[in-house]
Write a protein that holds these residues in place. Structure first.
Motif, PDB file in Angstrom:
ATOM      1  N   ASN A  69       1.962  15.403  11.215  1.00 58.98           N
ATOM      2  CA  ASN A  69       2.019  14.165  11.697  1.00 58.98           C
ATOM      3  C   ASN A  69       2.981  13.072  11.188  1.00 58.98           C
ATOM      4  OD1 ASN A  69       0.729  13.421   9.135  1.00 58.98           O
ATOM      5  ND2 ASN A  69      -1.300  13.261  10.329  1.00 58.98           N
ATOM      6  N   GLY A  70       3.868  13.730  10.372  1.00 63.12           N
ATOM      7  CA  GLY A  70       5.091  12.781   9.764  1.00 63.12           C
ATOM      8  C   GLY A  70       5.806  13.582   8.669  1.00 63.12           C
ATOM      9  N   ALA A  71       6.950  12.811   8.024  1.00 63.18           N
ATOM     10  CA  ALA A  71       7.661  13.565   7.145  1.00 63.18           C
ATOM     11  C   ALA A  71       8.044  14.909   7.672  1.00 63.18           C
ATOM     12  CB  ALA A  71       7.050  13.388   5.840  1.00 63.18           C
ATOM     13  N   SER A  72       8.549  15.256   8.931  1.00 60.19           N
ATOM     14  CA  SER A  72       8.679  16.764   9.293  1.00 60.19           C
ATOM     15  C   SER A  72       9.900  17.099   8.655  1.00 60.19           C
ATOM     16  CB  SER A  72       8.861  16.354  10.778  1.00 60.19           C
ATOM     17  OG  SER A  72      10.030  15.869  11.091  1.00 60.19           O
ATOM     18  N   SER A  96       0.802  -0.996   0.015  1.00 60.58           N
ATOM     19  CA  SER A  96      -0.096  -0.039  -0.143  1.00 60.58           C
ATOM     20  C   SER A  96       0.830   1.348   0.018  1.00 60.58           C
ATOM     21  CB  SER A  96      -0.869   0.147   1.129  1.00 60.58           C
ATOM     22  OG  SER A  96      -0.044   0.192   2.459  1.00 60.58           O
ATOM     23  N   ILE A  97       0.286   2.339  -0.375  1.00 59.64           N
ATOM     24  CA  ILE A  97       1.082   3.582  -0.498  1.00 59.64           C
ATOM     25  C   ILE A  97       1.433   3.929   1.083  1.00 59.64           C
ATOM     26  CG2 ILE A  97       0.933   6.221  -0.986  1.00 59.64           C
ATOM     27  CD1 ILE A  97       1.457   4.157  -3.397  1.00 59.64           C
ATOM     28  N   HIS A  98       0.598   3.843   1.810  1.00 58.00           N
ATOM     29  CA  HIS A  98       0.970   4.127   3.247  1.00 58.00           C
ATOM     30  C   HIS A  98       2.055   3.489   3.821  1.00 58.00           C
ATOM     31  CE1 HIS A  98      -3.036   6.462   3.005  1.00 58.00           C
ATOM     32  NE2 HIS A  98      -2.448   7.063   4.461  1.00 58.00           N
ATOM     33  N   ARG A  99       1.903   2.152   3.536  1.00 57.78           N
ATOM     34  CA  ARG A  99       2.979   1.105   3.958  1.00 57.78           C
ATOM     35  C   ARG A  99       4.406   1.410   3.462  1.00 57.78           C
ATOM     36  NH1 ARG A  99       3.994  -5.230   3.889  1.00 57.78           N
ATOM     37  NH2 ARG A  99       5.596  -5.374   5.664  1.00 57.78           N
ATOM     38  N   GLN A 100       4.532   1.859   2.150  1.00 61.46           N
ATOM     39  CA  GLN A 100       5.718   2.472   1.449  1.00 61.46           C
ATOM     40  C   GLN A 100       6.208   3.863   2.196  1.00 61.46           C
ATOM     41  OE1 GLN A 100       7.236   0.457  -0.505  1.00 61.46           O
ATOM     42  NE2 GLN A 100       5.816  -0.392  -2.153  1.00 61.46           N
ATOM     43  N   SER A 101       5.182   4.444   2.487  1.00 61.78           N
ATOM     44  CA  SER A 101       5.527   5.778   3.152  1.00 61.78           C
ATOM     45  C   SER A 101       6.267   5.819   4.435  1.00 61.78           C
ATOM     46  CB  SER A 101       4.321   6.911   3.254  1.00 61.78           C
ATOM     47  OG  SER A 101       3.720   7.035   1.768  1.00 61.78           O
ATOM     48  N   ASP A 102       5.559   4.442   5.282  1.00 58.71           N
ATOM     49  CA  ASP A 102       6.180   4.180   6.641  1.00 58.71           C
ATOM     50  C   ASP A 102       7.286   3.797   6.406  1.00 58.71           C
ATOM     51  OD1 ASP A 102       3.625   4.731   7.885  1.00 58.71           O
ATOM     52  OD2 ASP A 102       2.926   2.802   7.658  1.00 58.71           O
ATOM     53  N   LEU A 103       7.650   2.922   5.382  1.00 57.26           N
ATOM     54  CA  LEU A 103       8.900   2.549   5.303  1.00 57.26           C
ATOM     55  C   LEU A 103      10.108   3.673   4.949  1.00 57.26           C
ATOM     56  CD1 LEU A 103       8.192  -0.727   3.032  1.00 57.26           C
ATOM     57  CD2 LEU A 103       9.008  -0.447   5.549  1.00 57.26           C
ATOM     58  N   HIS A 104       9.796   4.650   4.188  1.00 59.60           N
ATOM     59  CA  HIS A 104      10.534   5.782   3.918  1.00 59.60           C
ATOM     60  C   HIS A 104      11.073   6.463   5.207  1.00 59.60           C
ATOM     61  CE1 HIS A 104       9.854   4.664  -0.389  1.00 59.60           C
ATOM     62  NE2 HIS A 104      10.741   5.744  -0.868  1.00 59.60           N
ATOM     63  N   GLU A 105       9.987   6.714   5.729  1.00 66.36           N
ATOM     64  CA  GLU A 105      10.175   7.629   7.173  1.00 66.36           C
ATOM     65  C   GLU A 105      11.086   6.762   8.018  1.00 66.36           C
ATOM     66  OE1 GLU A 105       7.591  10.362   8.804  1.00 66.36           O
ATOM     67  OE2 GLU A 105       5.788   9.271   8.091  1.00 66.36           O
ATOM     68  N   ALA A 106      10.681   5.395   8.171  1.00 67.60           N
ATOM     69  CA  ALA A 106      11.496   4.495   9.176  1.00 67.60           C
ATOM     70  C   ALA A 106      13.271   4.654   8.671  1.00 67.60           C
ATOM     71  CB  ALA A 106      11.301   3.072   9.095  1.00 67.60           C
ATOM     72  N   GLN A 126       3.007  12.126  -2.436  1.00 64.57           N
ATOM     73  CA  GLN A 126       1.878  12.779  -1.899  1.00 64.57           C
ATOM     74  C   GLN A 126       1.519  12.414  -0.642  1.00 64.57           C
ATOM     75  OE1 GLN A 126      -0.210  12.140  -6.036  1.00 64.57           O
ATOM     76  NE2 GLN A 126      -1.078  13.965  -5.304  1.00 64.57           N
ATOM     77  N   GLU A 127       1.730  11.093  -0.201  1.00 60.85           N
ATOM     78  CA  GLU A 127       1.385  10.987   0.932  1.00 60.85           C
ATOM     79  C   GLU A 127       2.200  11.555   2.117  1.00 60.85           C
ATOM     80  OE1 GLU A 127      -0.216   9.332   4.326  1.00 60.85           O
ATOM     81  OE2 GLU A 127      -0.893   9.542   2.767  1.00 60.85           O
ATOM     82  N   LEU A 128       3.689  11.545   1.832  1.00 61.47           N
ATOM     83  CA  LEU A 128       4.517  12.210   2.626  1.00 61.47           C
ATOM     84  C   LEU A 128       4.153  13.587   2.861  1.00 61.47           C
ATOM     85  CD1 LEU A 128       7.714  10.217   1.522  1.00 61.47           C
ATOM     86  CD2 LEU A 128       6.735  10.047   3.587  1.00 61.47           C
ATOM     87  N   LEU A 129       3.976  14.083   1.644  1.00 65.13           N
ATOM     88  CA  LEU A 129       3.597  15.734   1.616  1.00 65.13           C
ATOM     89  C   LEU A 129       2.500  15.924   2.485  1.00 65.13           C
ATOM     90  CD1 LEU A 129       4.567  18.443   0.299  1.00 65.13           C
ATOM     91  CD2 LEU A 129       2.812  18.012  -1.486  1.00 65.13           C
ATOM     92  N   ALA A 130       1.281  15.011   2.570  1.00 64.57           N
ATOM     93  CA  ALA A 130       0.229  15.567   3.330  1.00 64.57           C
ATOM     94  C   ALA A 130       0.441  15.289   4.697  1.00 64.57           C
ATOM     95  CB  ALA A 130      -0.936  14.265   2.725  1.00 64.57           C
TER      96      ALA A 130
END
Length: 223
Positions: free
Chosen positions: A58-61, A15-25, A48-52
């Protein structure tokens, strides 16, 4: 990203959310506090998810600027190829079963510009990454991003509108999936965001016109 290239190819969990979680990690693991992002195709949705998340606090600060290449930024402008339509259907598993180096090469060449076609060697290299660890067998599972784009359309587009001063689009005009028509939507929806059209290339401007993409990206990031 998970499911791509040399990364793992699990049977499920895309999912796009899981991929975004992995990038943040990964960013946290590497100790990277501030970063810019250059995103393309599937990565457009992750971006786009990281930007949001960044906009919502709440993430990608550490996200600063983001440069987009061709991709489904606006779901209603995405023109899926026949293989993508099959991939999201109940018969999607057939995509992986039927995919070979030959038909992959034919399919991907169709989204390049006519004068910037990939060489046989490049196609071999692309295929080696896709087929690594049987990655081509899970192609239909990666296509879940198409549904993610529709589900999160309003939130992701709102993030773009709010971040116009730090985003830009470099677009290959001849891309049948997300070319000039998607570029025009960007310009009308995001009038204060940067944009650069490359008239003679297709879906992969970073491969078809690497010097122009690099020069434009570095210019924007330096501003």
């Amino acid at each position: 990203m998970l499911g791509f290239g040399l990364s793992d190819k699990p049977r499920s969990g895309y999912s796009i959310h899981r991929q975004s979680d992995l990038h943040e990690a990964l960013l946290a693991h590497l100790g990277i506090g501030a970063f810019d992002a250059l995103v393309h195709d599937y990565g457009v949705s992750v971006g786009q998810e990281l930007l949001a998340r960044n906009q919502e606090g709440n993430g990608a600060s550490g996200l600063r600027q983001m440069v987009f290449l061709n991709g489904g930024i606006f779901p209603d402008q995405h023109r899926p190829r026949p293989i993508q339509k099959l991939g999201v259907s109940p018969l999607g598993f057939l995509v992986g079963m039927l995919m070979s180096r030959k038909n992959f090469g034919t399919s991907i060449s169709e989204v390049f510009g006519p004068n910037t076609q990939p060489t046989a060697q490049e196609l071999d290299e692309f295929w080696s990454f896709i087929a690594h660890n049987s990655g081509h067998r899970i192609t239909h599972k990666l296509l879940h991003y198409i549904a993610d784009r529709v589900t999160h359309k309003d939130r992701w587009e709102a993030a773009l509108v709010s971040a116009q001063d730090r985003i830009g689009l470099i677009n290959g005009a001849l891309d049948p999936v997300s070319g000039k028509h998607a570029y025009d939507r960007w310009c009308s929806t995001l009038p204060n965001a940067r944009h650069h059209l490359i008239e003679n290339v297709g879906h992969y401007p970073q491969v078809e016109a690497p010097s122009e993409v690099a020069a434009t990206t570095l210019k924007w990031l330096a501003e």
